[in-house]
Design a protein around this motif. Structure first.
Motif, short mmCIF file in Angstrom:
data_model
loop_
_atom_site.label_atom_id
_atom_site.label_comp_id
_atom_site.label_asym_id
_atom_site.label_seq_id
_atom_site.Cartn_x
_atom_site.Cartn_y
_atom_site.Cartn_z
N VAL A 194 4.77 9.86 -13.82
CA VAL A 194 5.19 9.70 -12.38
C VAL A 194 6.02 10.97 -12.05
O VAL A 194 7.05 11.42 -12.61
CB VAL A 194 6.14 8.69 -12.54
N ARG A 195 5.44 11.70 -11.15
CA ARG A 195 6.33 12.87 -10.62
C ARG A 195 6.92 12.65 -9.19
O ARG A 195 6.59 12.00 -8.55
CB ARG A 195 4.96 13.82 -10.20
N LEU A 196 8.23 13.37 -9.20
CA LEU A 196 9.25 13.39 -8.19
C LEU A 196 9.45 14.67 -7.68
O LEU A 196 10.60 14.81 -7.25
CB LEU A 196 10.29 12.70 -8.81
N ASN A 197 8.59 15.39 -7.73
CA ASN A 197 8.64 16.86 -7.53
C ASN A 197 8.84 17.16 -5.85
O ASN A 197 9.17 18.51 -5.62
CB ASN A 197 7.78 17.92 -8.06
N SER A 201 7.39 12.05 -2.97
CA SER A 201 6.96 11.45 -4.07
C SER A 201 8.16 10.72 -4.84
O SER A 201 7.99 10.08 -5.76
CB SER A 201 6.27 12.39 -5.00
N GLN A 202 9.39 10.70 -4.11
CA GLN A 202 10.68 10.41 -4.84
C GLN A 202 10.85 9.07 -3.93
O GLN A 202 10.39 8.67 -2.93
CB GLN A 202 11.88 11.22 -4.32
N GLU A 203 11.62 8.16 -4.70
CA GLU A 203 11.93 6.73 -4.32
C GLU A 203 10.39 6.11 -3.95
O GLU A 203 10.23 5.78 -2.95
CB GLU A 203 12.82 6.85 -3.12
N THR A 237 17.39 12.05 -9.07
CA THR A 237 16.69 11.26 -8.17
C THR A 237 16.17 10.19 -8.45
O THR A 237 15.94 9.75 -9.55
CB THR A 237 15.44 11.94 -7.68
N ASN A 238 16.13 9.05 -7.73
CA ASN A 238 15.71 7.67 -7.78
C ASN A 238 14.41 7.72 -7.72
O ASN A 238 13.45 8.24 -6.65
CB ASN A 238 16.34 6.82 -6.94
N SER A 239 13.56 6.84 -8.61
CA SER A 239 12.10 6.65 -8.49
C SER A 239 11.70 5.32 -8.13
O SER A 239 10.63 5.13 -7.31
CB SER A 239 11.47 6.76 -9.82
N PHE A 240 12.61 4.28 -8.63
CA PHE A 240 12.38 2.71 -8.28
C PHE A 240 10.77 2.50 -8.85
O PHE A 240 10.00 1.59 -8.10
CB PHE A 240 12.30 2.57 -6.73
N SER A 262 14.36 9.76 -14.50
CA SER A 262 14.91 9.53 -13.33
C SER A 262 15.51 8.15 -13.11
O SER A 262 15.95 7.32 -14.13
CB SER A 262 13.71 9.34 -12.21
N GLY A 263 16.17 7.77 -11.81
CA GLY A 263 16.85 6.41 -11.79
C GLY A 263 16.42 5.57 -11.01
O GLY A 263 15.02 5.53 -10.53
N GLN A 264 16.85 4.26 -11.30
CA GLN A 264 16.45 2.99 -10.68
C GLN A 264 15.12 2.48 -11.16
O GLN A 264 14.38 1.77 -10.17
CB GLN A 264 16.70 2.98 -9.18
N ASN A 265 14.51 2.72 -12.38
CA ASN A 265 13.50 2.03 -12.74
C ASN A 265 13.67 0.98 -13.67
O ASN A 265 14.76 0.76 -14.04
CB ASN A 265 12.66 3.25 -13.67
#
Length: 767
Positions: A194-197, A201-203, A237-240, A262-265
């Protein structure tokens, strides 16, 4: 393991009368509510080749279904794009699930809104790009609110093992990957990411559910994770992202099965079956790990959960039969780094570890990894209402630093832990029995709200993946197939050319001149019908070449080098010089190898560059008069943490007049993500070994970067010193009950760690 055959796929295929539920495990609408394409659609368009697909995809409207005709689609790079909506997605599906086969250089990209993909199989090939399935067309055009379901990726690995790629990569937001089958990734690179770049693509609120993550072999390097969410750069950064109801079977790539960055997974109700490594909260804060089940079944290096960072919650999980150590332990709370850079180890704080059941787990590591850098001990955290039981009576807790920042309360244990945490445990004789859910349970503990809930129900294997494609079988073993009786060299060579995995070539008594190279392309055994009545005479500079997919066992055979060519560097067994994708095994049992001394530097086994042996075993065998090395496992000297053998075992064997070394094993670099190499030598004799002028190590055994070493009950006489270089990963070296006759004690060097050697030497006799 090679890819399943196409014919097997078709044979096992079953048509479905109805689709899977589209509401997900919660039964609620929302992101899960994308309708699958076998519901009534406005338009179905059947396409039979790539040109027809490319034309049809240009005009797709909400509610349309594009159908790929059954058959093999070779070298097909699919770009599926469109703008559907929540009520009317645009669908791409197989004409019959499982009968549309993507082969060669193929991949799939999604771009747009509310897209659905279903029923495809990727096998017998690899992606020409770095991704097999990507939720984007390019860096600016992403997929959102889209779903990939009932897809199979089997052995779709780049043939260059260390040419990294990924199989499934999430971009965009609110995408789902479910009820799919991923198995046999042999090359470097995470299976799913899972990319958050980018901000888009974040949260993201992705969902990964009901997938079968089948066996992933040991990579022998960093980069073998099965799932990664985020990267170090974006780890704050949060991903959820929700990861739930998946089945991870023998996912052994490296020490991190799941690498959370990442956070909030949320990691909910997943099963980890005989998988090496851990679910690792490597970076990111505020994650939830709940309802997961870890079955180690006593397999080596099986792990549970590793905790790093802040605000984590780990509750109602079940761990049983886990043997992992250090970072790969059954349960580990790690030390952090003060003022840590984003890519190192942030301090554990405000973390809750509660209502977990931990049974027959060898290691619960607290303040793990403590060293000169990792000095930030856990703080403001709690360990409460957990059930800890080892039926062997051993205390599983290992404490490496100050743990006063963890509050221990209302836990039950079957054995007393260390004094500094004992006040948080009630020591009781716990009675457990296996419930209908397959888990060991204590009614008394549950009545006191200790341990995992009685209602915890592990996700079943057959509830994941697809039911029209077979899940992984156990590895084919040596000596499990057909037996071919041979009596001549010609018959031997002919039978080997026909042999399938597990077959045995059984040799009648006599002498066999081997005047050509023997390629080993399957798992085969060469066995003397009557042990030690067969003698092979190699007549080429190379006798056996283990090629990609091959493994070799020699059983009860004599091998004499008296007829070898008079040239330097003869080799009895070697990997192909080309890098290999599949791991192999080499077993030498009750075999006598002698007189590889016609010229200098004649070796018994020489590993290939970028090859990895799962196992090399020498048992009840003897080696005499050899001018080179017995095992050369030192090809990976670029110091990237790569090595040539996971397990090397020598038992009850004899080595006499060897100019080189019994073993040269090299694993350089500072990466800590691998399990091996392992070197075990017991009850063996080493006499006049290592004194050849071309033996540059000046050692009878040379081990650099080996993670676990055991030398027990051996006799070393008139031989060069054993050289052991500890590099990273807290290596374990035990040297017990050996006799050193005119041989110095092993020299153990601590390359990076400061302080005295960590090797344990006990009961050795020095003459």
């Amino acid at each position: 393991m090679p890819t399943k055959s196409f014919s097997l796929l078709l044979t096992l295929f079953l048509l479905h009368a109805c689709s899977i539920s589209t509401t997900g495990s919660t039964g609620k609408p929302g992101q899960d509510g994308l309708q699958l394409s076998n519901s009534v659609s406005d338009t179905e368009i059947l396409v039979k080749n790539q040109n027809e697909f490319n034309e049809a995809v240009k005009s797709l409207k909400p509610g349309d279904t594009l159908v790929l005709a059954n058959g093999e689609w070779q070298d097909f790079e699919i770009l599926f794009k469109g703008q559907g909506n929540a009520k009317s997605p645009i669908t791409l599906k197989a004409e019959t699930k499982g009968k549309v086969i993507l082969t060669g250089r193929s991949n799939l990209r999604l771009s747009g809104e509310y897209l659905v993909i279903e029923g495809l199989v990727f096998t017998n090939g690899y992606s020409p790009t770095g991704e097999v399935i990507a939720f984007r067309e390019n860096t600016k055009k992403l997929a959102n609110n889209s779903r990939v379901t009932q897809v199979v990726i089997d052995g779709f690995s780049n043939p260059d093992k260390f040419d990294s790629d990924k199989w499934v990569v999430f971009y965009g937001k609110r995408n789902r990957f479910d009820h799919s089958h991923l198995e046999g990734k042999n090359n470097n690179g995470v299976t799913m990411a899972v990319r958050l770049n980018t901000e888009s693509s974040q949260e993201n609120h992705h969902r990964i559910d009901h997938n079968y993550f089948g066996p992933r072999p040991i990579l022998g390097s960093n980069g073998g994770e099965t799932l990664r969410i985020g990267t170090s750069k974006y780890s704050l950064t949060n991903s959820f992202t929700v990861v739930e109801n998946n089945y991870f079977e023998r996912c052994n790539g490296e020490v991190e099965i799941i690498s959370n960055k990442s956070g909030q997974n949320k990691f909910l109700n997943n099963v980890f079956f005989e998988s090496r490594g851990t679910l690792t909260l490597r970076h990111g804060n505020g994650n939830l790990v709940e309802g997961n089940v870890f079955f180690g079944n006593g397999k080596e290096h099986t792990g549970g959960i590793r905790v790093i960072n802040a605000d984590q919650t780990i509750r109602n999980n079940y761990m049983e039969g886990l043997t992992g150590i250090r970072f790969g332990g059954g349960f580990t709370v790690l030390n952090g780094v003060y003022n840590s850079p984003i890519n190192r180890y942030h301090q554990v704080k405000n973390t809750k570890i509660e209502n977990n059941t931990i049974i027959n787990v060898d290691n619960i590591n607290l303040a793990g990894g403590s060293d000169e850098e990792r000095q930030a001990v856990p703080i403001d955290s709690s360990f409460s209402n957990n059930l800890v039981l080892n039926e062997n009576g051993n205390n599983p807790f290992k404490i490496f630093d100050d743990v006063s920042g963890i509050t221990f309360a209302n836990n039950i244990a079957g054995q007393s832990p260390q004094a500094e945490i004992a006040n948080g445990f009630s020591i009781e004789q716990i009675s457990v029995k296996r419930g209908a859910n397959g888990l060991l349970q204590s009614a008394a503990a549950q009545a006191n709200n200790v341990g995992a809930s009685a209602s915890l129900s592990p996700t079943k294997r057959d509830e994941t993946g697809v039911d029209w494609y077979p899940k992984a079988e156990l590895e084919i073993e040596f000596d499990s197939g057909e037996v071919f009786a041979v009596a001549t060299s010609a018959e031997l060579l002919e039978s080997l050319s026909k042999a399938q995995a597990g077959d045995v070539i059984e040799l009648a008594a006599g002498d066999y001149d081997i005047n050509r190279l023997i390629p080993i392309e399957n798992k085969v055994t060469l066995r003397a019908k009557t042990p030690r009545t067969v003698t092979l005479y190699p007549m080429r500079s190379l006798t056996f070449e283990i090629r990609d997919g091959g493994s070799l066992k020699l059983d009860g055979i004599n091998i004499s080098g008296k007829k070898s060519p008079d040239s330097a560097g003869n080799v009895l067994i070697r990997n192909t010089k080309l890098p290999t994708l599949f791991n192999y095994k080499l077993v030498i049992n009750n075999t006598h190898v002698s007189d590889l001394n016609v010229n200098h530097s004649a070796h018994v086994f020489d590993a290939g560059y970028r090859s990895l042996a799962d196992e090399i075993s020498i048992i009840d065998s003897s080696f005499t008069n050899i001018t080179g090395d017995i095992l050369r496992l030192n090809k990976e000297q670029d110091d990237l943490g790569i090595y040539n053998a996971e397990y090397v075992t020598v038992k009850n064997s004899t080595f006499v007049n060897i100019e080189g070394a019994v073993a040269k094993i090299y694993r350089g670099g500072t990466d800590e993500s691998t399990f091996g190499p392992h070197f075990y030598m017991t009850d063996s004799i080493v006499e006049n070994v290592g004194s050849g002028k071309r033996n540059k190590t000046k050692s009878s055994i040379f081990l650099l970067g080996v993670q676990q070493t055991m030398l027990d009950g051996n006799t070393f006489k008139d031989s060069k010193v054993i050289t052991i270089d500890h590099t990273v990963g807290e290596p374990i070296t035990k040297i017990f009950n050996n006799t050193f006759d005119s041989v110095p004690l092993p020299v153990v060097t601590e390359t990076f760690a400061k302080g005295p050697s960590t090797a344990i030497m006990e009961g050795n006799n020095i003459l």
